[in-house]
Design an enzyme around this catalytic site. Sequence first.
Site, PDB file in Angstrom:
ATOM      1  CE1 TYR A 131      -3.252  -2.971   0.669  1.00  5.30           C
ATOM      2  CE2 TYR A 131      -4.587  -0.978   0.647  1.00  5.30           C
ATOM      3  CZ  TYR A 131      -4.479  -2.347   0.550  1.00  5.30           C
ATOM      4  OH  TYR A 131      -5.611  -3.100   0.335  1.00  5.30           O
ATOM      5  CE  LYS A 182       2.277 -18.136  -2.700  1.00  9.55           C
ATOM      6  NZ  LYS A 182       1.564 -19.423  -2.689  1.00  9.55           N
ATOM      7  CG  ASP A 215      -1.302 -20.650  -1.116  1.00  8.09           C
ATOM      8  OD1 ASP A 215      -0.756 -20.612   0.013  1.00  8.09           O
ATOM      9  OD2 ASP A 215      -0.756 -21.178  -2.105  1.00  8.09           O
ATOM     10  CG  ASP A 239      -8.103  -5.240   1.153  1.00  9.43           C
ATOM     11  OD1 ASP A 239      -9.127  -4.856   1.750  1.00  9.43           O
ATOM     12  OD2 ASP A 239      -7.969  -5.194  -0.082  1.00  9.43           O
ATOM     13  CG  ASP A 243     -13.788  -7.899   1.173  1.00  7.77           C
ATOM     14  OD1 ASP A 243     -13.628  -7.070   2.095  1.00  7.77           O
ATOM     15  OD2 ASP A 243     -14.274  -7.588   0.057  1.00  7.77           O
TER      16      ASP A 243
END
Length: 346
Positions: A131, A182, A215, A239, A243
């Site tokens: 970001y 990751k 993942d 983020d 959701d």
Amino acid sequence: MIPGDGIGPEVTAEAMKVLAAVRQKWNLDLTPVDFPWSADHYLQTGETLPDGALDDLRENYEAIYIGAFGDPRVPDMKHAADVLLGIRFGLDLYINFRPIKLYAEHLSPLRGKGVADVDFVVFRENTEGAYVGVGGIFKKDTPEEVAVQEEIHTRKGVERILRAAFGYATERGFSKVCMADKSNVMRFGHDLWQRAFAEVSSDYPQIEASHLFVDALAMQLVRKPEQFEVIVTNNMFGDILTDLGAALQGGLGMAASANLHPGQTSMFEPVHGSAPKYAGLGTANPMAAILTLALLLDTLGHQEAATAVEDAVGRALEGGVTTADLGGRSSTSEVGDFLARATVGS
Ligand code: NAD
Ligand code: IPM
Ligand code: MN
């Protein structure tokens, strides 16, 4: 109060009804002050976050409450970048605290999973990662175009969000923290997360520290959400995962968040955006915004009021006083009216 765009002003208005009721019942000295920063305001005046606003917010306000940003007339989200990310970064609100809690069995999208299974929190790093806006475009609009967008991970930034997660787990009596990255692919930035995690977790031997690649975590959240208590991850992964988390709670209409820097003025906003399709229809679910108000109250030390707001949401769900996204037939303001009354027990 920064109601913002789309459904932001509608859900904020309902949160304000609840705040008015709470202020009266608990005699709280909390006066809402409206700020106009929105897409409309930007299009009319060219102003996003005015000069001096961050100092004013930091010095003169106990908390900042945002509805939502996003307007199709501002496709580059310039005003949201300046106001929303401006406040997160400018006030150094390094913890994006996003609780994932299923408030009623019938909202669960997962077969066989109920309220006991979906109850965890995400600590999303909120001031760096993908970001930071570092990068550039070379040979724009040519066949040779190159775009570079950097992720920045600092030792200080990673360590403090990890410590926040472990500290929270310790204070609240949780026993597990799971870190997601990751690092199998992002061999530099996420390797830093690995090393910082090993070090920070060793300071909390009583907390079980685990790691999942993001993942695999996404898969586990759907398969077996009950295994999680505290999840900590970087800005972008947080983020996306929240959701997914919102869906586990019954949708974006239920998901609340706090942007925190302990001891300083913090900012509170629902996880959802401005849902332009639903703007002005009076059908948006105000519960995420109202649960966000509960987080604000809790953070400012008004636990009793915060719990009363949460309990009221539980009663509205039991009684079917909900908007269409949750299968009900109530309007945004009917849900807000119910919650304002139920919070103060009248
Ligand atoms: P969104 O969260 O605005 O909406 C996605 C969908 O979720 C909606 O179409 C709706 O079906 C549902 N939804 C969201 N909030 C709801 C509510 N309160 N009640 C009922 N249903 C609700 O995400 P989007 O459509 O991807 O983005 C719309 C705009 O909002 C974009 O400009 C985006 O950048 C912005 N956005 C802003 C924030 C923020 O201000 N914090 C967060 C996410 C997205
Ligand atoms: C959120 C939103 C924001 C983010 C956008 C609007 C900048 O999606 O708060 O979850 O990506 O952080
Ligand atoms: Mn988001």
